[in-house]
Design an enzyme around this catalytic site. Structure first.
Site, mmCIF file in Angstrom:
data_model
loop_
_atom_site.group_PDB
_atom_site.id
_atom_site.type_symbol
_atom_site.label_atom_id
_atom_site.label_comp_id
_atom_site.label_asym_id
_atom_site.label_seq_id
_atom_site.Cartn_x
_atom_site.Cartn_y
_atom_site.Cartn_z
ATOM 1 N N GLU A 148 93.238 24.994 56.824
ATOM 2 C CA GLU A 148 93.281 23.841 57.730
ATOM 3 C C GLU A 148 94.492 22.960 57.411
ATOM 4 O O GLU A 148 95.181 22.465 58.306
ATOM 5 C CB GLU A 148 91.975 23.042 57.613
ATOM 6 C CG GLU A 148 90.793 23.839 58.197
ATOM 7 C CD GLU A 148 89.447 23.213 57.931
ATOM 8 O OE1 GLU A 148 89.150 22.942 56.746
ATOM 9 O OE2 GLU A 148 88.695 22.991 58.884
ATOM 10 N N GLU A 203 84.162 29.515 55.334
ATOM 11 C CA GLU A 203 83.099 28.524 55.146
ATOM 12 C C GLU A 203 81.697 29.054 55.434
ATOM 13 O O GLU A 203 80.731 28.660 54.775
ATOM 14 C CB GLU A 203 83.362 27.283 56.017
ATOM 15 C CG GLU A 203 84.483 26.385 55.518
ATOM 16 C CD GLU A 203 85.853 26.764 56.066
ATOM 17 O OE1 GLU A 203 86.009 27.916 56.545
ATOM 18 O OE2 GLU A 203 86.755 25.932 56.005
HETATM 19 C C1 3H9 Z 1 86.070 24.237 52.749
HETATM 20 O O1 3H9 Z 1 87.229 24.369 52.460
HETATM 21 C C2 3H9 Z 1 85.583 23.299 53.828
HETATM 22 C C3 3H9 Z 1 86.723 22.779 54.636
HETATM 23 O O2 3H9 Z 1 86.571 23.158 55.980
HETATM 24 C C4 3H9 Z 1 86.912 21.292 54.505
HETATM 25 C C5 3H9 Z 1 85.722 20.461 54.848
HETATM 26 C C6 3H9 Z 1 85.978 18.968 54.758
HETATM 27 N N1 3H9 Z 1 86.105 24.698 44.834
HETATM 28 O O3 3H9 Z 1 86.400 33.072 42.099
HETATM 29 P P1 3H9 Z 1 87.119 32.867 40.819
HETATM 30 C C7 3H9 Z 1 86.420 28.015 40.948
HETATM 31 S S1 3H9 Z 1 84.859 25.061 51.897
HETATM 32 C C8 3H9 Z 1 85.747 24.554 43.559
HETATM 33 O O4 3H9 Z 1 86.459 33.278 39.563
HETATM 34 P P2 3H9 Z 1 89.172 34.680 41.725
HETATM 35 C C9 3H9 Z 1 85.382 29.060 40.620
HETATM 36 O O5 3H9 Z 1 84.078 28.495 40.622
HETATM 37 C C10 3H9 Z 1 85.750 26.083 50.735
HETATM 38 N N2 3H9 Z 1 85.877 25.527 42.638
HETATM 39 O O6 3H9 Z 1 88.612 33.458 40.871
HETATM 40 C C11 3H9 Z 1 85.836 29.505 39.249
HETATM 41 O O7 3H9 Z 1 85.393 28.542 38.302
HETATM 42 P P3 3H9 Z 1 84.926 29.007 36.835
HETATM 43 C C12 3H9 Z 1 86.395 27.240 51.375
HETATM 44 C C13 3H9 Z 1 86.379 26.689 43.054
HETATM 45 O O8 3H9 Z 1 90.606 34.765 41.413
HETATM 46 C C14 3H9 Z 1 87.355 29.417 39.330
HETATM 47 O O9 3H9 Z 1 87.637 28.518 40.418
HETATM 48 N N3 3H9 Z 1 86.975 28.091 50.372
HETATM 49 C C15 3H9 Z 1 86.751 26.912 44.372
HETATM 50 O O10 3H9 Z 1 88.299 35.865 41.550
HETATM 51 C C16 3H9 Z 1 88.034 30.721 39.615
HETATM 52 O O11 3H9 Z 1 87.440 31.296 40.758
HETATM 53 C C17 3H9 Z 1 86.308 29.108 49.798
HETATM 54 O O12 3H9 Z 1 85.178 29.383 50.145
HETATM 55 C C18 3H9 Z 1 86.611 25.851 45.295
HETATM 56 N N4 3H9 Z 1 86.973 25.959 46.586
HETATM 57 O O13 3H9 Z 1 88.988 34.251 43.257
HETATM 58 C C19 3H9 Z 1 87.042 29.883 48.726
HETATM 59 N N5 3H9 Z 1 87.189 28.190 44.499
HETATM 60 O O14 3H9 Z 1 86.109 29.672 36.218
HETATM 61 C C20 3H9 Z 1 86.158 30.036 47.514
HETATM 62 C C21 3H9 Z 1 87.104 28.727 43.280
HETATM 63 O O15 3H9 Z 1 84.479 27.735 36.185
HETATM 64 N N6 3H9 Z 1 86.840 30.677 46.429
HETATM 65 N N7 3H9 Z 1 86.614 27.833 42.403
HETATM 66 O O16 3H9 Z 1 83.777 29.960 37.050
HETATM 67 C C22 3H9 Z 1 87.085 32.020 46.406
HETATM 68 O O17 3H9 Z 1 86.812 32.750 47.346
HETATM 69 C C23 3H9 Z 1 87.672 32.595 45.140
HETATM 70 O O18 3H9 Z 1 87.410 31.675 44.108
HETATM 71 C C24 3H9 Z 1 89.213 32.831 45.205
HETATM 72 C C25 3H9 Z 1 89.724 33.191 43.783
HETATM 73 C C26 3H9 Z 1 89.471 34.013 46.146
HETATM 74 C C27 3H9 Z 1 89.928 31.614 45.698
#
Ligand code: 3H9
Length: 721
Positions: A123, A143
């Site tokens: 976004e 999301e």
């Molecule tokens: C959104 O954006 C809503 C919007 O429309 C705005 C509304 C106002 N936040 O997965 P990993 C942490 S909703 C906080 O192991 P990888 C994760 O918990 C969001 N923390 O690494 C982990 O912590 P820990 C939309 C986050 O390389 C560490 O980072 N976005 C977030 O295998 C490493 O993550 C998503 O849904 C976050 N957004 O994968 C994306 N993301 O080490 C969600 C990650 O303490 N994230 N963490 O356990 C992912 O899909 C994967 O984390 C990503 C990296 C592909 C990015």
């Protein structure tokens, strides 16, 4: 800014250490630096706002590049903030004003994407005037996987860039899109093959003197109502099938539809309303629990992150049956060469031909290319002796489920394998310590319980024996990620965590039929609850004889005088093993399509009458409570006895191995959501009605008395560790 949601606070600008601004002559470089994934945590939006102001104030600057520091662009809003917002601990703050602020910048802003631009990250990128990306980057609106929808204009800007059909697909399904595809869709303006920042700065200089196009003012991709109507209808239909029971995908489609019918401003208002409804829903809370849970299970308190691991470069699988063949495919798919051992040439030919058929199906369905499959098949070498086993780093035994045979195999492995090799068993029920006792190296022995079909199911239960070394545990946990699995560490009890709970769950399903419910009614109630399949149809699929054989082996452990289900054993005695014999709880045609079998109901009614079991009408609610609370009660025992590390581990097991609906968060989270006092009270009622099998788990009682939840239990355990 009339459409900032009520009560939402706009971001004022204060630059901080999460966002830096530097200059490359006439181009400002705004770097977001919030490791590990540059989430839009408090401070980041403020920093971006201030940086945009600063570059606009600086007369020497003509354009700006926004880039992520470290391994990625922005992976989205900070998911940790959502629970603070829904619990009232933190105010709801909208990103919309920041995105308008960027879009209204008189100087062009170029978003430079590497890694991921997900959710709020995409976004943010769409509010820029241009987007450039590394070819390996991915963009998406995931999301819905968190039970919400894009909340910062994503459903309004995306269709303006990629068209309505693609925007609906991306917002409703949540799947990422590669930068190459995004470039073809018009979402990315240029792919930068070399250094991203250098390329982005050059691009910014090129566009500096052109008018800065605002995504929100574009409308050429929005098409007409007549063109769009079938897109929305088809998407709603598909959602009902592929994401059955989930609310967010439908909300995402409604929000994109709003983009085609309303002004940008009104569309954002609709999106904000739907976003808030989703955010406060039980489904979203459950799915956020799952997101963090999937990462939490990798953390083993006494096996720290820096525990050395054994490099696993070559493996062997013993047994080329359904499980062994599937496990060999899992390793090959991860690029790891596998020796596949069976007793003789004939068994190996059958095993390899099954693998070949499975791969051919994947090519047919478009999951793999023929070239990929050829490469993977070359990695699997069939062998009928242990001769080459001294060259492998790990062996997974997947022979027939019988202790004597397993012990023989492990004694052989002990002789044939090098000292540091990991010796793993795929047993689903047997005692790992007893198996380890057949070797001279119990520390190298561990359980790796794959779920059928092994090449499809995500769960890998990693079973810790009394002596399994930390190095071996750490290696298996890390390996599970490489294999595309989610590894959950469990203790060595009968059935481990998953199957130990599955026993009482399926026991109740049988009792319900014996008490008067129809077979399809029991299954239907659980499917309506959200399960992928009903418990009785699952039995037919897996083979009723499997459980029957195990029950016969353990019958001597049944406590006398306690009611046990009998219907499934009797069906087996009649040769009704399920799908493989085209008869089980259901009857099946040659394409394995199920239909109700009146013969089964007549038989069960007769057996129940003989056993004096009163027959009654049973409601769908009771069916669900009986089956699901049986899972919860057994889960609580497993937790208390230390065979699972956390309640969330049990949830992750059930979601990834047993088709429990993700939007309910797993059985333990579901119990928290219903309220433990209510669950406990129902279990006490069942205890009174059905006897000792329903004795409430002591941990459950204690949590209720203390007014706590399983989630709080997990937190307390973590704090104490
Ligand atoms: C959104 O954006 C809503 C919007 O429309 C705005 C509304 C106002 N936040 O997965 P990993 C942490 S909703 C906080 O192991 P990888 C994760 O918990 C969001 N923390 O690494 C982990 O912590 P820990 C939309 C986050 O390389 C560490 O980072 N976005 C977030 O295998 C490493 O993550 C998503 O849904 C976050 N957004 O994968 C994306 N993301 O080490 C969600 C990650 O303490 N994230 N963490 O356990 C992912 O899909 C994967 O984390 C990503 C990296 C592909 C990015």
């Amino acid at each position: 800014m009339g459409f900032v949601p009520k009560k939402a606070k706009a971001f004022g600008g204060n630059m901080n250490d999460l966002v830096r601004i530097t200059k490359d002559n006439d181009v400002a470089i705004i770097t977001i630096d919030n490791p590990p994934v540059n989430a839009l945590s408090p401070g980041v939006p403020e920093g971006i706002w201030a940086a945009i102001d600063e570059m606009n104030r600086d007369a020497a600057i003509k354009a700006a590049v926004v880039i992520g520091g470290g391994r990625t662009f922005v992976a989205g809003a900070d998911i940790k903030e959502f629970s603070k917002m829904t619990s009232g601990a933190s105010p709801r703050r909208s990103l919309l004003p920041l995105l308008l602020h960027i879009e209204d910048s008189p100087k062009p802003v170029v978003m430079a994407i590497h890694g991921n631009a997900f959710g709020g990250g995409l976004e943010l990128a769409m509010a820029g005037h241009y987007r450039v990306a590394s070819p390996l980057a991915q963009v998406g609106q995931p999301e819905v996987k968190l039970g919400i929808i894009p909340g910062a204009g994503g459903t309004q800007r995306l269709p303006r860039l990629v068209g309505v059909a693609k925007a609906v697909e991306m917002c409703a399904e949540g799947k990422p899109v590669s930068a190459r595809e995004a470039a073809m869709l018009g979402l990315i303006d240029q792919l930068i093959e070399v250094d991203l920042l250098t390329g982005a700065v050059a691009f910014a200089r090129e566009v500096a003197d052109r008018p800065a196009p605002k995504t929100r003012e574009r409308s050429e991709e929005l098409a007409t109502a007549a063109e769009n109507s079938p897109i929305f209808t088809a998407a709603r239909d598909a959602t009902g099938k592929k994401q059955r029971g989930m609310k967010a995908p439908l909300a995402a489609i409604d929000a994109v539809e709003a983009a085609t019918r309303l002004s940008f401003e009104e569309g954002c208002q609709t999106e904000a309303k739907l976003f808030t409804e989703c955010l406060f829903s039980d489904q979203s809370k459950a799915l956020i629990h799952v997101f963090f849970g999937e990462r939490e299970v990798a953390k083993i308190p006494d096996v720290p992150k820096d525990t050395p691991v054994i490099p696993v470069n070559r493996v062997a699988v013993v047994g080329s049956g359904t499980m062994g063949g599937g496990i060999a495919m899992v390793f090959a798919n991860a690029g790891i060469p596998v020796l596949l051992k069976d007793v003789d040439k004939t068994a190996l030919e059958i095993g390899m031909s099954k693998i070949g058929k499975n791969y051919a199906n994947s090519v047919q369905r478009g999951r793999f290319t023929q070239a990929f499959v050829d490469e993977r098949l070359r990695l699997i070498t069939p062998v009928s002796t242990y001769d080459a086993f001294d060259g492998v780093d790990m062996v997974v035994e997947a022979v027939f489920e019988g202790m004597a045979l397993k012990k023989t195999v492990f004694a052989e492995l002990d002789r044939a394998c090098r000292r540091r090799a990991i010796l793993a068993s795929n047993t689903s029920t047997l005692n790992i310590d007893e198996i380890a006792g057949a070797t001279s190296r119990s520390e190298a022995v561990i359980g790796t319980h794959f779920f059928s079909p092994a090449n499809v199911m995500r769960l890998l239960e990693i079973v810790r024996g009394k002596k399994s070394s930390k190095e071996v545990i750490a290696t298996c946990m890390q390996l599970s990620k490489k294999l595309g699995k989610i590894g959950v560490l469990v203790g060595n009890c009968r059935g481990f965590a998953g199957n130990r709970m599955f026993g009482p769950y399926r026991r109740e399903a049988q009792f319900l039929v014996e008490e008067g419910a129809d077979v399809e009614r029991v299954d239907h109630a659980l499917v309506e609850f959200g399960c992928a399949m009903g418990p009785l149809a699952t039995g037919d699929l897996a083979g009723l004889d499997v459980g029957w054989r195990i029950r016969k082996e353990y019958r001597h452990l049944d406590k006398p005088g306690i009611r046990q289900p009998f219907a499934e054993d009797r069906l087996c005695e009649l040769g009704r093993y399920g799908q493989k014999t085209l008869k089980g709880w259901y009857r099946y045609d040659e394409n394995r399509r199920a239909s109700a079998d009146p013969e089964v109901i007549a038989l069960v009614r007769k057996w129940s009458a003989d056993a004096g079991i009163p027959q009654r009408q049973i409601s769908a609610d009771e069916i669900v409570d009986r089956c699901v609370y049986a899972l919860v009660n057994e889960g609580a025992r497993i937790l208390e006895e230390g065979y699972a590390l956390r309640a969330v581990d049990i949830d992750i097991i059930y979601l990834n191995g047993y088709g429990f609906p993700a939007y309910r968060g797993g059985p333990m989270w579901h119990a928290d959501t219903v309220g433990l006092p209510k669950v406990y009270q129902r279990i006490c009622e069942f205890h009174q009605q059905h006897g000792e099998l329903w004795a409430p788990a002591p941990l459950l009682r204690r949590l209720v008395e203390a007014g706590k939840t399983f989630a709080e239990f997990d937190k307390e355990q973590a704090a104490a560790a």
